[in-house]
Structure formats: structure tokens, C-alpha cells
Write a protein that holds these residues in place. Structure first.
Motif, PDB file in Angstrom:
ATOM      1  N   LEU A  24      30.568  87.192  41.338  1.00 49.94           N
ATOM      2  CA  LEU A  24      31.776  88.010  41.440  1.00 49.94           C
ATOM      3  C   LEU A  24      32.147  88.648  40.107  1.00 49.94           C
ATOM      4  O   LEU A  24      32.472  89.841  40.048  1.00 49.94           O
ATOM      5  CB  LEU A  24      32.934  87.155  41.972  1.00 49.94           C
ATOM      6  CG  LEU A  24      34.269  87.881  42.159  1.00 49.94           C
ATOM      7  CD1 LEU A  24      34.129  89.021  43.151  1.00 49.94           C
ATOM      8  CD2 LEU A  24      35.349  86.904  42.619  1.00 49.94           C
ATOM      9  N   MET A  44      26.823  90.031  48.378  1.00 41.93           N
ATOM     10  CA  MET A  44      27.957  89.144  48.663  1.00 41.93           C
ATOM     11  C   MET A  44      28.498  89.364  50.071  1.00 41.93           C
ATOM     12  O   MET A  44      28.883  88.413  50.765  1.00 41.93           O
ATOM     13  CB  MET A  44      29.052  89.352  47.612  1.00 41.93           C
ATOM     14  CG  MET A  44      28.697  88.747  46.261  1.00 41.93           C
ATOM     15  SD  MET A  44      30.053  88.799  45.055  1.00 41.93           S
ATOM     16  CE  MET A  44      29.988  90.513  44.587  1.00 41.93           C
ATOM     17  N   LEU A  61      40.674  90.915  49.650  1.00 43.78           N
ATOM     18  CA  LEU A  61      39.415  91.602  49.360  1.00 43.78           C
ATOM     19  C   LEU A  61      39.378  92.979  50.019  1.00 43.78           C
ATOM     20  O   LEU A  61      38.849  93.933  49.452  1.00 43.78           O
ATOM     21  CB  LEU A  61      38.237  90.754  49.841  1.00 43.78           C
ATOM     22  CG  LEU A  61      37.984  89.454  49.072  1.00 43.78           C
ATOM     23  CD1 LEU A  61      36.850  88.669  49.719  1.00 43.78           C
ATOM     24  CD2 LEU A  61      37.668  89.745  47.608  1.00 43.78           C
ATOM     25  N   PHE A  76      28.477  86.484  53.173  1.00 43.39           N
ATOM     26  CA  PHE A  76      29.567  86.059  54.042  1.00 43.39           C
ATOM     27  C   PHE A  76      29.093  85.877  55.485  1.00 43.39           C
ATOM     28  O   PHE A  76      29.652  85.086  56.243  1.00 43.39           O
ATOM     29  CB  PHE A  76      30.706  87.088  54.024  1.00 43.39           C
ATOM     30  CG  PHE A  76      31.675  86.880  52.896  1.00 43.39           C
ATOM     31  CD1 PHE A  76      32.383  85.707  52.763  1.00 43.39           C
ATOM     32  CD2 PHE A  76      31.885  87.882  51.956  1.00 43.39           C
ATOM     33  CE1 PHE A  76      33.284  85.519  51.726  1.00 43.39           C
ATOM     34  CE2 PHE A  76      32.780  87.713  50.913  1.00 43.39           C
ATOM     35  CZ  PHE A  76      33.484  86.523  50.796  1.00 43.39           C
ATOM     36  N   SER A 110      41.212  85.455  46.838  1.00 46.77           N
ATOM     37  CA  SER A 110      40.027  84.972  47.544  1.00 46.77           C
ATOM     38  C   SER A 110      40.119  85.193  49.046  1.00 46.77           C
ATOM     39  O   SER A 110      39.128  85.027  49.753  1.00 46.77           O
ATOM     40  CB  SER A 110      39.819  83.472  47.272  1.00 46.77           C
ATOM     41  OG  SER A 110      40.958  82.723  47.686  1.00 46.77           O
ATOM     42  N   LEU A 128      27.471  84.080  45.341  1.00 47.12           N
ATOM     43  CA  LEU A 128      28.805  83.541  45.628  1.00 47.12           C
ATOM     44  C   LEU A 128      28.916  82.132  45.059  1.00 47.12           C
ATOM     45  O   LEU A 128      28.116  81.244  45.410  1.00 47.12           O
ATOM     46  CB  LEU A 128      29.044  83.507  47.148  1.00 47.12           C
ATOM     47  CG  LEU A 128      29.229  84.857  47.842  1.00 47.12           C
ATOM     48  CD1 LEU A 128      29.360  84.647  49.345  1.00 47.12           C
ATOM     49  CD2 LEU A 128      30.444  85.580  47.308  1.00 47.12           C
ATOM     50  N   PRO A 129      29.901  81.874  44.196  1.00 44.77           N
ATOM     51  CA  PRO A 129      30.907  82.817  43.687  1.00 44.77           C
ATOM     52  C   PRO A 129      30.556  83.399  42.313  1.00 44.77           C
ATOM     53  O   PRO A 129      31.268  84.231  41.798  1.00 44.77           O
ATOM     54  CB  PRO A 129      32.146  81.931  43.577  1.00 44.77           C
ATOM     55  CG  PRO A 129      31.586  80.608  43.157  1.00 44.77           C
ATOM     56  CD  PRO A 129      30.234  80.482  43.841  1.00 44.77           C
ATOM     57  N   ASP A 130      29.431  82.941  41.712  1.00 42.24           N
ATOM     58  CA  ASP A 130      29.156  83.299  40.323  1.00 42.24           C
ATOM     59  C   ASP A 130      28.840  84.774  40.129  1.00 42.24           C
ATOM     60  O   ASP A 130      28.924  85.286  39.012  1.00 42.24           O
ATOM     61  CB  ASP A 130      27.984  82.452  39.806  1.00 42.24           C
ATOM     62  CG  ASP A 130      28.344  80.982  39.674  1.00 42.24           C
ATOM     63  OD1 ASP A 130      29.559  80.696  39.538  1.00 42.24           O
ATOM     64  OD2 ASP A 130      27.436  80.133  39.723  1.00 42.24           O
TER      65      ASP A 130
END
Length: 451
Positions: free
Chosen positions: A182, A164, A44, A168, A39, A178-180
């Protein structure tokens, strides 16, 4: 034939991808990625250098070379290959640097700029590849339809990733990702864009390299239908997520159909392997079996990954990206680089001077050692993530880095014809990765331009 028409920039795509692979592995060896660290912005950055810079650039570069083979026609807008490469490379660098900025690195870049450059690069690549496939009505063949389905996933992958990235930086409209979002983003990248493209290319390459009957089959047709259904379910799940609903029933259905498609693909490859006429497969095909084993492992790990998440999800994704896709890519790079080098250097000499066989350009033992080390590192990394051991993961990442360096050295040796005896080497060698500047080689017809 694989080298019937050479793309001017295929080897430049390959070289750029290998550079990104090394960069991603260096970050992993420095401890930025690993169990429980995914994370973080540094992790990333490493993941996107690996998935976008390494795997996606390799796939796009390969497709620029192979789509004309699949369609039996010249590539549309081939001059877009270089600007697409530049934009994809700059976009990946910008995205990784922007992510590192979130972790306090003084990169001086904006996270939102990377997806814009990547989008432009993908658009140029899709214009070449998609335009050629559509012009050739490639959907009528199982190989072409599989690659087309993969290309359909690419803009959706870019859209979820861009959302996404902008989330940020405070974009409210993308907050639902975010976060689902991903998990669908990862599945779009590794499961649809990269894996489907690899399937479509392998349907043509494996019979060629194994000297096996090449043609459609019910297994290929069933795998393609299953992949199309799975992609539709995933798109529906994404739409449900953005609308504020519960995407999990659709996600579970997508996962089940993906598992079915994987099983059908492996069964088709087994059929091809058993029908081969090659008495002993070469090193690229021997190690491709390890890649197929990782694909099966990733599919098995996907079951606990969906139910338990955490370490199982990390191990499943790593097995797919580093084990399945990267092992297959590295193994086939040996043969493809040898083949393209042979076509470029020795095709004009046929009938005029002695020429070597394609496999003479490769040292199979050296290539086999680097691939064995890579497979060991990929397996070790998968196990390290499953048991959540950061130290074991860093050791595995170091093994992968060493394997990549050794493999790159062998690819350079192939390009420099170092494994050939002196009397078979030409007086002048072509540039390592760039097209010859003197126009002595015609990339639309592998014969001397003056002939």
C-alpha cells in the motif's frame, strides 16, 4: 503559447474530473472516510474517486493540452482522447462501485473489472502522450524528461493497484501486496505520477504566467536526477517485496531522495518567482503559493509518517493530495479555463472586433474566495487527521465540498462569459464542455475554419 493548438476534449476531461471530485467529497461528508476509517471499502472508494477520478483525470486532460506545448509539435493520435476519457471514467466508477460492494452496497459490479477498463484508458493516454514525447525526443529537455518520468510511473501504479484489487478477490499471486504494497502504491501515485507531472507542467506554466525567464537550470536537472534515482529505488523495493525480502532499507533510501527532489523543486520555483516581471501575480499564481506550502508540509510530515505511521501517514497523504495537488490544480484551472475560452471565442475576432484581455474573463475575488475556503478545508482536514478527530474531518470535508461547488460555479461563469460587459460578448457561445458541432472552430488552428 498555451492555446496554440487546442485539444477538442480538454474541457470534457476537466468537467469529468470535477464531477468525480464532488462525488468523493460527498462520500467523505457522509462519514465513509476519515481518521481510522481508511481501511474500509467505503473509504477506499472515496479515495480512488478522488485520486483517479479527480486528480488523475485532471492531470491526463492537462497533459493532452500541454504536451504539444512542451514538445512544439502536434499530439500523436489525438482521436484517442475521447475513448481514453470514457474508459478512465468507467474504470474509476467500476472500481469504486466494486469496492462499495465489499462493504455490502448493492452495486452489482465486479471489483476486478475496474482495473481492466482503467488499464485500457491509461494505455490510450500513454500512446498519445508518451508517443508524442518520444517522437519529439523530449528527454533532451528537463521539462519533457520530468513528464516522461511521471508517465513511466503510471503503468507501475496501475500494476500495484490492480494486484491489490485482485488480491481482494482471492488472487494468490498478488497477496504479497497486501498490506505492505500500500505505501509504495500511494507513493507511486501521489509522489511520482502526479507530483512529477505537476512539476514538469509547472516548469513551463509558472514562467509563462509570472512573465519570468523560461529555461533549464541546474536545480531542475538535479531534481530530475533525484526523482529518477528515487523511482529506481522504489521499483527495487517493490521487486524485493514481491520476492519475499525486506524492502524497508530501499524504501528509506527512496524517501530520503524524494525529500531531496522536493527541496530542489521548491528552490527552483522560488528562483522563478524571484525573477518574475509581473508586478502583481494573478489569482492562480497567488494561490499556487499555498499549494507549494502544502508540498513542503507533506514532505515534513513524511518523516514521522515513515517512522510512526498511523495518524501521521494519513495527515501526510491528505496534505499531498488535497493540499498540494488539488490546490495547485484548482488554482490553475481558473487561468487555463479562461485562456482556452479566450482562444476559442476571441482569437477569431482579433483584428475584426474589440476583444477583452484573458484576465477579464475571471472574477478574481470570487475565485480567490473559493480557493481560500479550499485551503482552509485542506488544512483543517490535515490537522483533523493528525489529531484523529472524525468530527473535525467531516467539517473540513464539508468546507472542501462547498469550495469545490463555488469553484465550479466560477468556471461555468468563465465559460459563459458572465464577467464581460454585453458589448464584448459574442452573439453565440460555444458548448460548455463539448466541441462545437458545426465545425466552425478548427482545433488545430484557432481561426474560423472558413477563413
Amino acid at each position: 503559447m498555451l492555446g496554440k493548438a487546442l485539444s477538442r476534449w480538454t474541457l470534457a476531461w476537466f468537467a469529468s474530473a470535477l464531477a468525480f471530485l464532488l462525488a468523493a467529497l460527498v462520500l467523505a461528508c457522509l462519514g465513509l472516510a476519515g481518521p481510522g476509517r481508511w481501511s474500509g471499502a467505503g473509504a477506499l472508494a472515496a479515495v480512488h474517486l478522488f485520486a483517479l477520478g479527480w486528480l488523475s483525470q485532471m492531470m491526463l486532460g492537462s497533459l493532452i493540452q500541454f504536451v504539444p506545448v512542451l514538445t512544439a509539435r502536434a499530439l500523436i493520435l489525438p482521436r484517442l482522447a475521447l475513448p481514453a476519457l470514457i474508459l478512465c471514467g468507467l474504470g474509476t466508477l467500476e472500481l469504486a462501485a466494486g469496492l462499495l460492494t465489499l462493504e455490502g452496497w448493492p452495486t452489482g459490479t465486479l471489483l476486478a473489472a475496474g482495473p481492466v477498463l482503467l488499464g485500457l484508458g491509461f494505455a490510450l493516454a500513454l500512446a498519445m502522450l508518451g508517443g508524442t514525447l518520444v517522437a519529439a525526443r523530449a528527454w533532451r529537455t528537463q521539462d519533457g524528461a520530468t513528464v516522461l518520468t511521471a508517465l513511466l510511473a503510471l503503468p507501475v501504479l496501475w500494476g500495484t493497484g490492480t494486484g491489490m484489487a485482485w488480491a481482494f478477490e482471492g488472487a494468490g499471486w498478488a497477496a504479497a501486496l497486501l498490506p505492505d504494497g500500500l505505501a509504495p502504491h500511494i507513493l507511486l501515485g501521489g509522489g511520482f505520477w502526479l507530483t512529477l507531472a505537476a512539476m514538469g507542467v509547472s516548469y513551463r506554466l509558472f514562467p509563462m504566467f509570472l512573465i519570468a525567464p523560461d529555461g533549464g537550470s541546474r536545480l531542475r536537472r538535479a531534481a530530475l536526477i533525484a526523482a529518477g534515482v528515487a523511482l529506481a529505488l522504489l521499483l527495487a523495493a517493490l521487486g524485493t517485496l514481491l520476492a519475499g525480502g525486506d524492502p524497508w532499507p530501499l524504501a528509506w533510501g527512496c524517501a530520503a531522495v524524494c525529500a531531496l527532489a522536493t527541496g530542489l523543486y521548491l528552490a527552483e520555483i522560488r528562483r522563478i518567482w524571484r525573477s518574475r516581471r509581473a508586478p502583481r501575480p494573478e489569482v492562480n499564481m497567488l494561490w499556487s503559493r499555498a499549494a507549494l506550502g502544502f508540498l513542503a508540509l507533506a514532505a515534513l510530515l513524511a518523516i514521522p509518517a515513515l517512522t510512526l505511521g498511523g495518524a501521521w501517514a494519513e495527515a501526510a497523504v491528505f496534505a499531498a493530495l488535497a493540499g498540494w495537488l488539488s490546490t495547485l490544480t484548482l488554482a490553475q484551472m481558473v487561468k487555463i479555463t479562461s485562456f482556452l475560452t479566450w482562444i476559442q471565442v476571441f482569437a477569431p475576432r482579433i483584428g475584426r472586433a474589440p476583444v477583452p484581455m484573458v484576465h477579464d474573463l475571471t472574477d478574481a475575488r470570487t475565485a480567490g474566495r473559493s480557493l481560500a475556503l479550499w485551503v482552509a478545508g485542506a488544512l483543517g482536514g490535515t490537522l483533523a487527521l493528525a489529531v484523529q478527530s472524525p468530527a473535525a474531518f467531516e467539517i473540513s470535508a464539508l468546507a472542501l465540498l462547498l469550495a469545490a461547488l463555488l469553484h465550479g460555479h466560477e468556471l461555468i461563469a468563465i465559460r459563459r462569459l458572465r464577467h464581460l460587459p454585453g458589448h464584448l460578448r459574442p452573439d453565440a457561445l460555444p458548448p460548455m464542455i463539448l466541441p462545437p458541432s458545426d465545425r466552425s472552430f478548427d482545433y488545430d488552428n484557432p481561426r474560423p475554419a472558413s477563413a
